[in-house]
Scaffold this active site. Structure first.
Site, PDB file in Angstrom:
ATOM      1  N   ASP A  72       9.762  14.150   5.155  1.00 57.61           N
ATOM      2  CA  ASP A  72       8.452  13.541   5.382  1.00 57.61           C
ATOM      3  C   ASP A  72       8.148  13.611   6.872  1.00 57.61           C
ATOM      4  OD1 ASP A  72       6.054  11.914   5.098  1.00 57.61           O
ATOM      5  OD2 ASP A  72       6.955  11.083   3.290  1.00 57.61           O
TER       6      ASP A  72
ATOM      7  N   GLY B  65       8.987  16.607   9.289  1.00 52.43           N
ATOM      8  CA  GLY B  65       8.170  17.811   9.365  1.00 52.43           C
ATOM      9  C   GLY B  65       6.861  17.619   8.642  1.00 52.43           C
ATOM     10  N   ASP B  66       6.105  18.700   8.504  1.00 57.42           N
ATOM     11  CA  ASP B  66       4.796  18.680   7.865  1.00 57.42           C
ATOM     12  C   ASP B  66       4.827  19.644   6.692  1.00 57.42           C
ATOM     13  OD1 ASP B  66       2.162  18.876   7.082  1.00 57.42           O
ATOM     14  OD2 ASP B  66       1.372  19.360   9.060  1.00 57.42           O
ATOM     15  N   PHE B  67       4.725  19.117   5.464  1.00 56.20           N
ATOM     16  CA  PHE B  67       4.853  19.986   4.296  1.00 56.20           C
ATOM     17  C   PHE B  67       3.678  20.943   4.120  1.00 56.20           C
ATOM     18  CE2 PHE B  67       3.620  15.790   2.197  1.00 56.20           C
ATOM     19  CZ  PHE B  67       2.262  16.081   2.050  1.00 56.20           C
TER      20      PHE B  67
ATOM     21  N   HIS C 197      -1.752  14.158  -5.545  1.00 57.18           N
ATOM     22  CA  HIS C 197      -3.139  13.734  -5.784  1.00 57.18           C
ATOM     23  C   HIS C 197      -3.831  13.258  -4.512  1.00 57.18           C
ATOM     24  CE1 HIS C 197      -0.989   9.749  -6.780  1.00 57.18           C
ATOM     25  NE2 HIS C 197      -1.643   9.531  -5.658  1.00 57.18           N
TER      26      HIS C 197
END
Length: 373
Positions: free
Chosen positions: A237, A263-265, A283
């Site tokens: 995350d 990190g940044d998914f 969502h």
């Protein structure tokens, strides 16, 4: 890997399971909370009830904020004692608890004397599966004001939150850490509830390395590692969430088999997992960002493995489902949306996956399994 057979078997793509009475579903023909009128009710009266049904939610938020369920605890207490413990007005508090008791939250066992029902007990802060933090989040004024401007979202298709607050949801929370803490606590509560259903319906005993994408505080990772002693996992995350996840996993006694990575998914995800999980996250994002996330998972996964999406699947037509109202929350607050089965199929196809099966849980959430196409 196999999943345990449920009554009627797993739901395969192209089939639809009916809504199950319970959390997040409404059974056709039943009355809204607070309705006491018998027999056939004229449409204007029914509409009157529906317009006022939001008062149930507002009362739940208020008693959660005041800690009423904690004040009652395991005892039966007179309203004067409850009011003293919560520093509230006895007459006003009585009227609130009387209203909630009429819909099964609290019970008036003797005149002006109340105890907890199973529903009321979920508002205690000291019980497993507590919903108190979630109730406090639902009642946040910043959130409520957005719903007051929902017509803006219906007119424009854009979040009313941005219109009311002058910025988007995530930017606002980054600037207000005290509200972000309430939100994170609420999502942790939701995670516990969702996780219990997932653990009961899908067997992950063959998984050796699991990557939870958007893991939050790591509750799902912790629950899975406790259940499966041979599994290792990555909780992935944003960097600011990593310390909280590390603390939770240490508290649960599984940190020796877990790695917390920041990190940044939308940019990349860790490689090396044989199973990737996206729980209660997809969502939040529009189709473009959702596909970007899933493509990153597909690249990290290689040619084998599986993707497990834990989310609500919206049924077609008039079928009642809580997710149809959760979708309105997304419309008001964020740019994402809840999806139907066909929309998940389209999403997976664009990202290089194919839908394998959808397995309902005891809540309105399903376990959606996809594999490389």
């Amino acid at each position: 890997m196999t999943a345990p057979q449920q009554p009627g078997g797993p739901r395969q793509p192209g089939t639809h399971a009916p809504g199950t009475p319970g959390l997040g579903t409404h059974v056709p023909g039943t009355r809204l909370p607070g309705s006491e009128l018998p027999g056939d009710v004229p449409a204007p009266v029914r509409m009157y009830e529906m317009l006022y049904s939001s008062l149930v939610s507002q009362l739940l938020v208020a008693v959660a904020e005041l800690g009423v369920a904690d004040a009652i605890g395991d005892e039966v207490r007179h309203i004067d004692e409850i009011a003293e413990r919560t520093e509230t007005d006895p007459g006003a508090l009585y009227r609130g608890l009387r209203a909630l008791a009429s819909v099964g939250v609290f019970t008036e066992v003797e005149p002006r004397t109340f105890g907890l029902t199973p529903l009321a007990a979920t508002l205690r802060s000291d019980v497993p599966g507590s919903m108190r933090d979630l109730a406090r989040y639902v009642g946040m004024p910043e959130r409520q004001r957005s719903f007051g401007s929902l017509a803006h979202s219906l007119r424009t298709g854009k979040p009313s939150f941005d219109e009311v607050h002058g910025t988007d949801w995530w930017t606002y929370f980054a600037a207000h850490p005290e509200l972000a803490a309430v939100f994170n606590s609420a999502m942790s509560s939701m995670s516990v509830m969702v996780n219990s259903g997932v653990l009961d319906v899908y067997d992950l005993s063959d998984v050796r390395r699991l990557v939870d994408v958007g893991a939050g505080r790591g509750r799902l990772v912790g629950a899975l590692l406790q259940r499966y002693p041979l599994m290792t996992a990555v909780a992935y995350d944003l960097p600011r969430v990593v310390p909280e996840a590390e603390a939770v996993l240490a508290e649960l006694g599984v940190s020796d088999r877990a790695e917390c990575v920041g990190g940044d998914f939308l940019t990349s995800v860790p490689e090396g997992g044989d199973t990737y999980v996206v729980s209660w996250t997809i969502h939040d994002w529009d189709d473009g960002d959702a596909v970007a996330m899933l493509r990153n998972i597909r690249r990290a996964m290689g040619h084998s493995g599986q993707l497990i999406v834990i989310d609500e699947v919206i049924p077609e037509g008039d079928t009642p489902h809580f997710g149809k109202f959760e979708d309105i929350v997304m419309l008001s607050l964020l740019t994402g949306h809840l999806r139907t089965e066909s929309e998940f199929v389209d999403l997976f196809d664009k990202a290089g996956f194919r839908l394998k099966e959808i397995r309902p849980t005891r809540s309105s959430t399903s376990v959606i399994v996809a594999v490389p196409a």
